[in-house]
Design a protein around this motif. Sequence first.
Motif, PDB file in Angstrom:
ATOM      1  N   ILE A   1       0.835  -1.202   0.000  1.00 33.14           N
ATOM      2  CA  ILE A   1       0.000   0.000   0.000  1.00 33.14           C
ATOM      3  C   ILE A   1       0.871   1.254   0.000  1.00 33.14           C
ATOM      4  O   ILE A   1       0.636   2.218  -0.753  1.00 33.14           O
ATOM      5  N   ILE A   2       1.925   1.244   0.839  1.00 30.45           N
ATOM      6  CA  ILE A   2       2.793   2.424   0.982  1.00 30.45           C
ATOM      7  C   ILE A   2       3.555   2.708  -0.313  1.00 30.45           C
ATOM      8  O   ILE A   2       3.627   3.863  -0.767  1.00 30.45           O
ATOM      9  N   PHE A   3       4.105   1.672  -0.934  1.00 35.59           N
ATOM     10  CA  PHE A   3       4.852   1.875  -2.176  1.00 35.59           C
ATOM     11  C   PHE A   3       3.940   2.383  -3.297  1.00 35.59           C
ATOM     12  O   PHE A   3       4.345   3.218  -4.110  1.00 35.59           O
ATOM     13  N   ALA A   4       2.709   1.886  -3.327  1.00 35.46           N
ATOM     14  CA  ALA A   4       1.762   2.352  -4.340  1.00 35.46           C
ATOM     15  C   ALA A   4       1.442   3.832  -4.125  1.00 35.46           C
ATOM     16  O   ALA A   4       1.408   4.631  -5.074  1.00 35.46           O
ATOM     17  N   ALA A   5       1.222   4.201  -2.849  1.00 36.81           N
ATOM     18  CA  ALA A   5       0.932   5.608  -2.541  1.00 36.81           C
ATOM     19  C   ALA A   5       2.137   6.498  -2.853  1.00 36.81           C
ATOM     20  O   ALA A   5       1.996   7.601  -3.388  1.00 36.81           O
ATOM     21  N   ALA A   6       3.348   6.007  -2.517  1.00 43.85           N
ATOM     22  CA  ALA A   6       4.570   6.783  -2.784  1.00 43.85           C
ATOM     23  C   ALA A   6       4.781   6.962  -4.280  1.00 43.85           C
ATOM     24  O   ALA A   6       5.133   8.052  -4.745  1.00 43.85           O
ATOM     25  N   ALA A   7       4.559   5.902  -5.042  1.00 45.02           N
ATOM     26  CA  ALA A   7       4.726   5.994  -6.500  1.00 45.02           C
ATOM     27  C   ALA A   7       3.755   7.006  -7.094  1.00 45.02           C
ATOM     28  O   ALA A   7       4.113   7.780  -7.995  1.00 45.02           O
ATOM     29  N   THR A   8       2.526   7.020  -6.574  1.00 43.77           N
ATOM     30  CA  THR A   8       1.532   7.982  -7.065  1.00 43.77           C
ATOM     31  C   THR A   8       1.969   9.414  -6.771  1.00 43.77           C
ATOM     32  O   THR A   8       1.866  10.304  -7.617  1.00 43.77           O
ATOM     33  N   THR A   9       2.463   9.627  -5.541  1.00 41.01           N
ATOM     34  CA  THR A   9       2.915  10.970  -5.151  1.00 41.01           C
ATOM     35  C   THR A   9       4.087  11.425  -6.012  1.00 41.01           C
ATOM     36  O   THR A   9       4.111  12.560  -6.509  1.00 41.01           O
ATOM     37  N   ILE A  10       5.074  10.545  -6.204  1.00 43.01           N
ATOM     38  CA  ILE A  10       6.245  10.897  -7.005  1.00 43.01           C
ATOM     39  C   ILE A  10       5.839  11.181  -8.452  1.00 43.01           C
ATOM     40  O   ILE A  10       6.314  12.136  -9.071  1.00 43.01           O
ATOM     41  N   ALA A  11       4.949  10.346  -8.988  1.00 39.98           N
ATOM     42  CA  ALA A  11       4.491  10.542 -10.369  1.00 39.98           C
ATOM     43  C   ALA A  11       3.790  11.899 -10.524  1.00 39.98           C
ATOM     44  O   ALA A  11       3.914  12.556 -11.559  1.00 39.98           O
ATOM     45  N   ALA A  12       3.061  12.311  -9.485  1.00 39.87           N
ATOM     46  CA  ALA A  12       2.376  13.608  -9.545  1.00 39.87           C
ATOM     47  C   ALA A  12       3.348  14.773  -9.422  1.00 39.87           C
ATOM     48  O   ALA A  12       3.135  15.847 -10.001  1.00 39.87           O
ATOM     49  N   MET A  13       4.437  14.573  -8.671  1.00 39.84           N
ATOM     50  CA  MET A  13       5.391  15.664  -8.417  1.00 39.84           C
ATOM     51  C   MET A  13       6.431  15.839  -9.520  1.00 39.84           C
ATOM     52  O   MET A  13       6.950  16.935  -9.706  1.00 39.84           O
ATOM     53  N   ILE A  14       6.747  14.774 -10.264  1.00 39.15           N
ATOM     54  CA  ILE A  14       7.789  14.870 -11.292  1.00 39.15           C
ATOM     55  C   ILE A  14       7.461  15.922 -12.349  1.00 39.15           C
ATOM     56  O   ILE A  14       8.304  16.769 -12.680  1.00 39.15           O
ATOM     57  N   PRO A  15       6.253  15.939 -12.926  1.00 35.44           N
ATOM     58  CA  PRO A  15       5.959  17.008 -13.905  1.00 35.44           C
ATOM     59  C   PRO A  15       6.056  18.406 -13.287  1.00 35.44           C
ATOM     60  O   PRO A  15       6.511  19.344 -13.945  1.00 35.44           O
TER      61      PRO A  15
ATOM     62  N   PHE B   1       8.660  26.174 -11.892  1.00 35.27           N
ATOM     63  CA  PHE B   1       9.840  26.972 -11.553  1.00 35.27           C
ATOM     64  C   PHE B   1       9.600  27.607 -10.185  1.00 35.27           C
ATOM     65  O   PHE B   1       8.475  27.711  -9.703  1.00 35.27           O
ATOM     66  N   GLY B   2      10.719  28.005  -9.560  1.00 33.83           N
ATOM     67  CA  GLY B   2      10.614  28.727  -8.302  1.00 33.83           C
ATOM     68  C   GLY B   2       9.959  27.897  -7.223  1.00 33.83           C
ATOM     69  O   GLY B   2      10.355  26.775  -6.915  1.00 33.83           O
ATOM     70  N   ALA B   3       8.901  28.466  -6.600  1.00 41.39           N
ATOM     71  CA  ALA B   3       8.247  27.836  -5.471  1.00 41.39           C
ATOM     72  C   ALA B   3       7.678  26.469  -5.842  1.00 41.39           C
ATOM     73  O   ALA B   3       7.766  25.518  -5.057  1.00 41.39           O
ATOM     74  N   LEU B   4       7.089  26.334  -7.025  1.00 40.58           N
ATOM     75  CA  LEU B   4       6.492  25.056  -7.425  1.00 40.58           C
ATOM     76  C   LEU B   4       7.546  23.961  -7.504  1.00 40.58           C
ATOM     77  O   LEU B   4       7.334  22.847  -7.038  1.00 40.58           O
ATOM     78  N   ARG B   5       8.694  24.285  -8.093  1.00 43.46           N
ATOM     79  CA  ARG B   5       9.755  23.284  -8.215  1.00 43.46           C
ATOM     80  C   ARG B   5      10.299  22.904  -6.840  1.00 43.46           C
ATOM     81  O   ARG B   5      10.564  21.731  -6.561  1.00 43.46           O
ATOM     82  N   GLY B   6      10.472  23.880  -5.957  1.00 44.94           N
ATOM     83  CA  GLY B   6      10.967  23.597  -4.606  1.00 44.94           C
ATOM     84  C   GLY B   6      10.025  22.678  -3.861  1.00 44.94           C
ATOM     85  O   GLY B   6      10.458  21.724  -3.192  1.00 44.94           O
ATOM     86  N   PHE B   7       8.731  22.935  -3.952  1.00 49.85           N
ATOM     87  CA  PHE B   7       7.738  22.091  -3.296  1.00 49.85           C
ATOM     88  C   PHE B   7       7.819  20.667  -3.822  1.00 49.85           C
ATOM     89  O   PHE B   7       7.818  19.699  -3.056  1.00 49.85           O
ATOM     90  N   ALA B   8       7.903  20.521  -5.142  1.00 56.29           N
ATOM     91  CA  ALA B   8       7.929  19.190  -5.753  1.00 56.29           C
ATOM     92  C   ALA B   8       9.186  18.418  -5.351  1.00 56.29           C
ATOM     93  O   ALA B   8       9.116  17.236  -4.999  1.00 56.29           O
ATOM     94  N   ILE B   9      10.343  19.070  -5.404  1.00 59.03           N
ATOM     95  CA  ILE B   9      11.602  18.381  -5.098  1.00 59.03           C
ATOM     96  C   ILE B   9      11.632  17.919  -3.652  1.00 59.03           C
ATOM     97  O   ILE B   9      12.018  16.772  -3.345  1.00 59.03           O
ATOM     98  N   VAL B  10      11.257  18.790  -2.718  1.00 59.05           N
ATOM     99  CA  VAL B  10      11.276  18.413  -1.301  1.00 59.05           C
ATOM    100  C   VAL B  10      10.296  17.273  -1.049  1.00 59.05           C
ATOM    101  O   VAL B  10      10.599  16.336  -0.287  1.00 59.05           O
TER     102      VAL B  10
END
Length: 546
Positions: free
Chosen positions: A490-504, A510-519
């Motif tokens: 369950i955790i890996f599936a949730a993590a993969a979903t979060t990462i997939a949403a943050m990569i784009p 740029f700026g604040a959006l990129r910082g939020f996604a990377i962290v």
Amino acid sequence: MDEEDSLIRDPRILLLIAGIIVSIILIYPHPTDGGISTSLNYGLELEGGSWLQLELQGAIVEIDSNPATIIEYEYASCLNDSDLRVTEVKTNSIRFVTSKEVTEREIEDLRYGAASLLVEDGRTTVAISTTEEGIVRTYLQNKLDSEVKILRVENGTAYEIRTNTSESEIKQVLTPINGRLITYTRGVSEETRDDTKEILDAKLNAIGLKDIPIRTVGEDYILIDLAGVDIATAMRMAATPGKFEIRIQIEGNETAHVLYGDQIEHVGIPQQDEHNVWGVPFRLTQAGAEELREAALRYNATTNPSAHHLMMYLDKKEVFSGPIAPSLAENIEKTPVKHLEARTGMDEEGHQEAKELQSHLRAGALPVNVKVIGSGQVPATLGARFKEQLGVAGIITLIAVALIVYRRYKHREIIIPMLLTTTGEVVMILGFAAAINWQLDLASITAIIAVIGTVIDHLIIITDEVLHQEKGELPTEKIFKDRIRKAFTIIFAAAATTIAAMIPLGYMGFGALRGFAIVTIVGVLIGILIARPAYGAIIKHTITQN
């Protein structure tokens, strides 16, 4: 005691402890006169400082013109010869005939290319080594007093004019040569924008400002955040070039001053000669040319040019060294020479060195004019207040989480490992930020607080799956492994979903959006690779002991 020792020796626990220790070392909290300091870098909102929004000024044009007409117009005016005619146009050269007496230097002063002369029956045939595109570029450079770059586009060739030039100015320049403006686009190319960003980045880092966020927006705008820098200093740093100097080798390692960068009035674009050797053309002022000639004569460089290198320095760091060419030495001995070229070598390596030297010759000056269209300042007191408020928000978040978890489980043996794991994960995220000199802004801190919620969600999933609530009996090893496996699925599936949403968001934002996604991505990866496995071992030990 054996169970306690086995838990401490568990590789998952050791990895978590090592990660926390390394992160604390990287963060380096230490006392100072003003309290506790760390090696963390804070962004504009948390540190105070200034921001600039720069517009890159230029134009990209496609034109229809006849190179022969350009040459006839330019040299008929220069030589005062209305009968001058172009007799031949080839891929790499152009020829014209004039009745006037001319020298190679007079022909080359217009910068169309290297010239050779043939005098017959009182008429001079002039051959210039150049291309049709090169003729158009040089004509635009001469008339607009601007650097012009050739671009390859879908429909053929375009010309990037690296200064603020209107459509009407282009049309006015093309009128004498019967040229036609096909397209006009305000702005600069992506490559020019990136070159400008790299020069700004190198300048700011060279003076000790680490990790200055320089972001590009579209192809015409650059945003710069300068934490801890007031607005006047920010303006000066973004626009003031470095100190460039040319020196001449006297004997051995001994050198003598020739001229400074303010005597260089134009730097061209890297280009290849007929032997495919890359070089950077540049032009000296009349005073600079005279100073170079005086130094060359004084130190006998014209009689033995190979033993006298011209050495270039930017802010006292050597950036180029090369011997004086025999042809240059011969010309300098006769008259001051304004047009020079520094050769860097062949192939891609020579090309890269030429691009770097071009930037150095500009002494940090930008390839295009920039206009400050926006600026602002965040007071340091306001930044300190933001940091304080975010710290309080983080503490409140942990307390709120602790209360919710306590209400659910009512066992400190579960609550304490949860909070310690969560805190350790936050420490590791901050350690990662310190390791890569990442600037923590409001969005990054917000992402860390959001990660705390994600951490607790995952830990609750693990705890609920592991606890045997049906009969209250201790789960067997097989049951424990099955439930841990189910929880981590369950955790890996949730993590993969979060990462997939943050990569784009991290790639395109740029700026604040990129910082939020990377962290967020870093927090999720640290959690599933280090913190969650360690908590699984801890919760198993806790259940078997209680």
